[in-house]
Enzyme design. Structure first.
Site, short mmCIF file in Angstrom:
data_model
loop_
_atom_site.label_atom_id
_atom_site.label_comp_id
_atom_site.label_asym_id
_atom_site.label_seq_id
_atom_site.Cartn_x
_atom_site.Cartn_y
_atom_site.Cartn_z
N SER A 167 -15.32 11.78 -18.11
CA SER A 167 -14.56 12.63 -18.20
C SER A 167 -15.15 13.45 -19.65
O SER A 167 -14.87 14.60 -19.50
CB SER A 167 -13.11 12.28 -18.26
OG SER A 167 -12.72 11.94 -17.19
N GLU A 398 -16.97 15.60 -10.02
CA GLU A 398 -17.18 16.60 -10.56
C GLU A 398 -16.09 17.08 -11.33
O GLU A 398 -15.63 18.21 -11.47
CB GLU A 398 -17.17 17.80 -9.27
CG GLU A 398 -18.24 17.27 -8.22
CD GLU A 398 -19.39 18.08 -7.94
OE1 GLU A 398 -19.61 19.28 -8.37
OE2 GLU A 398 -20.29 17.52 -6.97
C1 LIG Z 1 -19.20 8.04 -5.60
C2 LIG Z 1 -19.42 8.79 -6.86
C3 LIG Z 1 -20.34 9.72 -6.88
C4 LIG Z 1 -20.74 10.19 -8.27
N1 LIG Z 1 -21.73 11.27 -8.19
C5 LIG Z 1 -22.15 11.58 -9.37
C6 LIG Z 1 -23.42 12.51 -9.75
O1 LIG Z 1 -24.22 12.66 -8.70
N2 LIG Z 1 -23.53 12.69 -10.73
C7 LIG Z 1 -22.70 12.67 -12.00
O2 LIG Z 1 -23.20 13.10 -12.91
N3 LIG Z 1 -21.78 11.80 -11.77
C8 LIG Z 1 -21.38 11.32 -10.68
N4 LIG Z 1 -19.93 10.73 -10.48
C9 LIG Z 1 -19.40 10.54 -11.87
C10 LIG Z 1 -18.01 11.15 -11.98
O3 LIG Z 1 -18.15 12.42 -12.00
C11 LIG Z 1 -17.08 10.43 -12.82
O4 LIG Z 1 -16.61 9.21 -12.37
C12 LIG Z 1 -16.04 11.49 -13.21
O5 LIG Z 1 -16.43 12.30 -13.96
C13 LIG Z 1 -15.08 10.45 -14.13
O6 LIG Z 1 -15.58 9.75 -15.00
P1 LIG Z 1 -15.32 8.10 -15.02
O7 LIG Z 1 -15.48 7.50 -13.84
O8 LIG Z 1 -16.03 7.54 -16.24
O9 LIG Z 1 -13.85 8.08 -15.45
P2 LIG Z 1 -12.93 7.97 -16.67
O10 LIG Z 1 -13.48 9.40 -17.37
O11 LIG Z 1 -12.89 6.78 -17.55
O12 LIG Z 1 -11.42 8.45 -16.22
C14 LIG Z 1 -10.51 7.47 -15.89
C15 LIG Z 1 -9.10 8.30 -15.82
O13 LIG Z 1 -8.84 8.72 -16.76
C16 LIG Z 1 -8.42 10.11 -17.00
N5 LIG Z 1 -8.89 10.86 -18.11
C17 LIG Z 1 -9.90 10.99 -18.97
N6 LIG Z 1 -9.92 11.64 -19.94
C18 LIG Z 1 -8.50 12.09 -19.76
C19 LIG Z 1 -7.91 13.13 -20.50
N7 LIG Z 1 -8.40 13.66 -21.71
N8 LIG Z 1 -6.58 13.43 -20.15
C20 LIG Z 1 -5.99 13.00 -18.95
N9 LIG Z 1 -6.52 11.85 -18.44
C21 LIG Z 1 -7.78 11.62 -18.65
C22 LIG Z 1 -9.35 10.70 -15.81
O14 LIG Z 1 -8.70 11.70 -15.31
C23 LIG Z 1 -9.19 9.27 -14.71
O15 LIG Z 1 -8.04 9.25 -14.06
C24 LIG Z 1 -19.69 10.18 -9.17
C25 LIG Z 1 -18.72 9.25 -9.11
C26 LIG Z 1 -18.46 8.62 -7.88
C27 LIG Z 1 -17.33 7.77 -7.77
#
Ligand SMILES: Cc1cc2nc3c(=O)[nH]c(=O)nc-3n(C[C@H](O)[C@H](O)[C@H](O)COP(=O)(O)OP(=O)(O)OC[C@H]3O[C@@H](n4cnc5c(N)ncnc54)[C@H](O)[C@@H]3O)c2cc1C
Ligand SMILES: Cc1cc2nc3c(=O)[nH]c(=O)nc-3n(C[C@H](O)[C@H](O)[C@H](O)COP(=O)(O)OP(=O)(O)OC[C@H]3O[C@@H](n4cnc5c(N)ncnc54)[C@H](O)[C@@H]3O)c2cc1C
Lengths: 415, 257
Positions: A167, A398
């Site tokens: 995020s 996204e």
């Molecule tokens: C199948 C799949 C395909 C993907 N494809 C791509 C790709 O092609 N390219 C790419 O770059 N990325 C890709 N992603 C990554 C995706 O964009 C990230 O998983 C997403 O941005 C969330 O990041 P994270 O998984 O690290 O979760 P985290 O950032 O760890 O979030 C965990 C939880 O905490 C919450 N959270 C975090 N910060 C805050 C805040 N400030 N306030 C409130 N809540 C918060 C989030 O909303 C979430 O519910 C993909 C992910 C998946 C699962």
């Protein structure tokens, strides 16, 4: 008896023709249905939509469950779609793009995803990368990379997320250090859609200080020294495309592969994501439409308590709620898409709210459809479970839907 | 070198996948608010013309100009645009809001043929709405041209074509001089999708419009439809106890044995 057979035969042999292998339910009288996705579109858009829907019915729908089950990436079918223009929908025509607008594109992704959400979502990511190079790349980069991307001879991946920066993408830690004619990249990207199968990687890396302004955008080819991939992730959905980590260890990237200027990378990545959010929301619309269509079919045929499920008021009201939230989602997505076409100054928050609303509501529609299917919805013989699993991740990627709230609330509270 | 002009007739019909319904008056099938598309046999005809054009270009033995024509209401222009997007060069719309029976269409097409002087006219063997299977044959009669109907394969020769026809119990091969009439059967080819850029470019291709009066054709219906009824509703199935029971039911209830 004989007359019934003739009637069946009358239409049945046509199933051999191209336009006619639709496995989906029969088309209802169109304009009378409140969930007709062509309402409000121009004649041109209706034609694009009809082509995309026919392609989805013939090329995706019959294979969706198999691709999901076998985790198969249908490169050939994607290339067949690229022949029709799906590889560079909003990329300029001189490099093989279709030169369409973002609203046109949304309509097409919605139609395609009724046949397979996962495959369409990959096409949308490929289109986002292609558009980024088209919009921010140099003329040399455009001519070198785009013809093979629009034809999908080559596939593209978008690389922003890192193990430690999801995020908080602006906190990414992959570095790019300029050494003579090359940048040397070190770090790793997580969850990269198409990772491993793609030929071209659009990678965000830090060339400057902390924060968004220190980030630059690079085009990295599979085969560049120092680029490798993690294991194929095993996922709940999106199984027709690989997801892997992309690892850079002293990866050498020629300076001419810097996209735009140093420090412009995060802004490019976010511009890509505004459109990406509308695209992914459009894929949710297709999932919801197909799920609702399946539910409508099921409740008319399935009988309990000596009557079709459609006789119960709970079923009727549930269907009405599903249709209403499908329609509100579609309207928000299409408005955001139209604002992208107009390059509206507030586009980011509208895209965020549209993505938030559409991906949450459409997931709920898939779940409601599953519920109306009873135990059958839980079985893999039926399609609803695939729409449900595939569209679940749209609420996470996204930018998670919590981050969408962040974007929207910032816009609300900023004076 | 052969430089051909191919005229392809295309009809706008209710889409094959629509559940058709009889209108309230029992006089016709309901067409209001129903999805329409190009008659599938005409899609095959358009594809065939494009394949002929491509083959001539590839072997550098000639060129072909593909003219598509549709007779019917203004909405028929959508069908013509589809054919243009697939690869036809230009279109002709003969505007008529009146009912057009096969003989009327054949006469309108004859008038178009006299203007355009094509080397070949391709029609579907039938349209999936009224299933008449006569227009191509009537046009051949009116023009006094040879005809090759129900084609499953077409080979172009020097001012001639060799056509494999699907007939009862097998296939028949005929050779006709050009100009001639060709009607398409289902297995002739698999029509291509129109690509997105070609859909957009099709808007710029020429589309000429004529009225029935322009062509001086009498389109008065010769047939009168008395009524249209839905087929009987399908009854639910029955599980039979034994083979004897089945045979008895087939003989005495279904009366098919
Ligand atoms: C199948 C799949 C395909 C993907 N494809 C791509 C790709 O092609 N390219 C790419 O770059 N990325 C890709 N992603 C990554 C995706 O964009 C990230 O998983 C997403 O941005 C969330 O990041 P994270 O998984 O690290 O979760 P985290 O950032 O760890 O979030 C965990 C939880 O905490 C919450 N959270 C975090 N910060 C805050 C805040 N400030 N306030 C409130 N809540 C918060 C989030 O909303 C979430 O519910 C993909 C992910 C998946 C699962
Ligand atoms: C994985 C799995 C394991 C199972 N294990 C067992 C087991 O071990 N033993 C066993 O006996 N059964 C088992 N079941 C069956 C399960 O109990 C049934 O699926 C469940 O009772 C629903 O019945 P149905 O699937 O026929 O759905 P239906 O009864 O057809 O219901 C479909 C939908 O219509 C709704 N509906 C039906 N009637 C009404 C009404 N009057 N008013 C409003 N809405 C209505 C339902 O709520 C549902 O949303 C299992 C099912 C699954 C999926």
């Amino acid at each position: 008896m004989a007359s019934l057979l003739t009637l069946a035969a009358r239409r049945a042999p046509l199933r051999l023709g191209r336009a006619v292998t639709s496995v989906s339910s029969q088309i209802r009288n169109i304009s009378s249905s409140p969930i007709d996705p062509s309402v409000g579109l121009t004649d041109d858009q209706k034609e694009l939509q009809s082509l995309a829907r026919t392609f989805a019915d013939n090329e995706f729908a019959p294979k969706m469950q198999e691709w999901d089950e076998k985790q198969y990436f249908p490169a050939d079918v994607l290339r067949k779609g690229a022949e029709l223009g799906f590889g560079g929908l909003y990329t300029r025509e001189d490099v093989g793009g279709s030169g369409l607008g973002r609203l046109d594109t949304s309509v097409i992704f919605e139609a395609l995803s009724t046949g397979c959400v996962s495959t369409t979502a990959y096409i949308s990511i490929h289109n986002m990368c292609t558009w980024m190079i088209d919009s921010y790349g140099s003329e040399e980069q455009r001519q070198k990379y785009l013809p093979k991307l629009t034809s999908m001879e080559h596939f593209a991946s978008y690389c922003l997320t890192e193990p430690g920066a999801g995020s908080d993408a602006a906190g990414l830690s992959t570095t790019a250090v300029k050494k003579g004619s090359h940048y040397v990249l070190n770090g790793s990207k997580a969850f990269i859609s198409g990772g491993g199968s793609s030929d071209v990687y659009v990678i965000m890396a830090r060339t400057g200080g902390p924060g968004p302004k220190g980030i630059s955008c690079f085009i990295v080819e599979k085969g560049f020294k120092g680029l490798s991939f993690g294991k194929k992730e095993d996922k709940l959905g999106w199984n027709s495309q690989e997801t892997r980590a992309v690892i850079m260890e002293d990866c050498e990237v020629p300076v001419e592969n810097l996209v735009g200027a140093e420090g412009q990378g995060f802004s490019i990545a976010m511009k890509g994501l505004n459109g990406g959010r509308v695209n992914i929301g459009s894929c949710s619309l297709g999932a919801a439409q197909a799920s609702l269509d399946a539910a409508l079919e099921h409740v008319k045929v399935r009988k309990q308590f000596n009557q079709p499920l459609s006789n119960f008021q709970n079923t009727q009201f549930k269907l009405a709620d599903m249709a209403t939230s499908l329609l509100s989602s579609r309207l928000m997505i299409r408005q955001a898409a139209a604002m992208l076409d107009q390059d509206h100054p507030s586009v980011a928050s509208f895209c965020a709210m549209a993505k938030l609303h559409a991906t949450d509501e459409c997931f709920q529609i898939c779940d409601d459809s599953l519920q109306l299917h009873g135990g059958y919805g839980y079985l893999k013989d039926y399609k609803v479970n695939v729409y449900l699993r595939d569209s679940r991740v749209h609420r996470i990627l996204e930018g998670t839907n919590e981050i969408m709230r962040l974007v929207a609330s910032r816009a609300l509270l900023t004076e | 070198m052969s430089n051909l002009r191919i005229l392809v007739a295309t009809k706008r019909v209710i889409d094959y996948a629509v559940k058709i319904r009889v209108n309230a008056a029992g006089s016709a099938v309901e067409t209001a608010n129903v999805k329409h598309s190009m008659n599938p046999f005409d899609e095959i005809g358009t594809e065939q013309a494009i394949q002929i054009k491509e083959a001539l270009a590839k072997s550098k033995t000639g060129t072909a100009e593909i003219v598509v024509v549709s007779c019917g209401p203004v909405k028929s222009q959508e069908t013509l645009r589809t054919a243009l997007a697939m690869g036809a060069d230009r279109a002709i719309h003969v505007d008529s809001e009146e009912e057009l029976q096969p003989l009327a269409v054949a006469k309108l097409l004859r008038a178009v043929v006299e203007k355009e002087k094509p080397d070949m006219v391709i029609l579907g063997k039938q349209a999936i709405d009224d299933d008449s299977n006569q227009t191509g044959q009537m046009l051949a009669g009116l023009l006094n041209w040879p005809q090759a109907t129900f084609a499953s394969k077409v080979e172009l020769g020097d001012k001639s074509m060799t056509v494999t026809r699907e007939v009862d119990g097998g296939v028949e091969t005929v050779k006709t001089p050009l100009p001639a009439i060709l009607t398409t059967d289902l297995r002739l080819n698999v029509p291509r999708y129109a690509s997105l850029p070609n859909i957009m470019k099709a808007k710029k291709k020429p589309l000429a419009k004529f009225t029935v009066a322009d062509l001086g054709v009498d389109i008065k219906p010769r047939l009168q439809t008395l009524k249209i009824v839905e087929p009987a509703k399908r009854q639910g199935g029955k599980i039979v106890e034994s083979v004897d029971d089945l045979v008895d039911k087939l003989k005495n209830e279904a009366k098919v044995l």
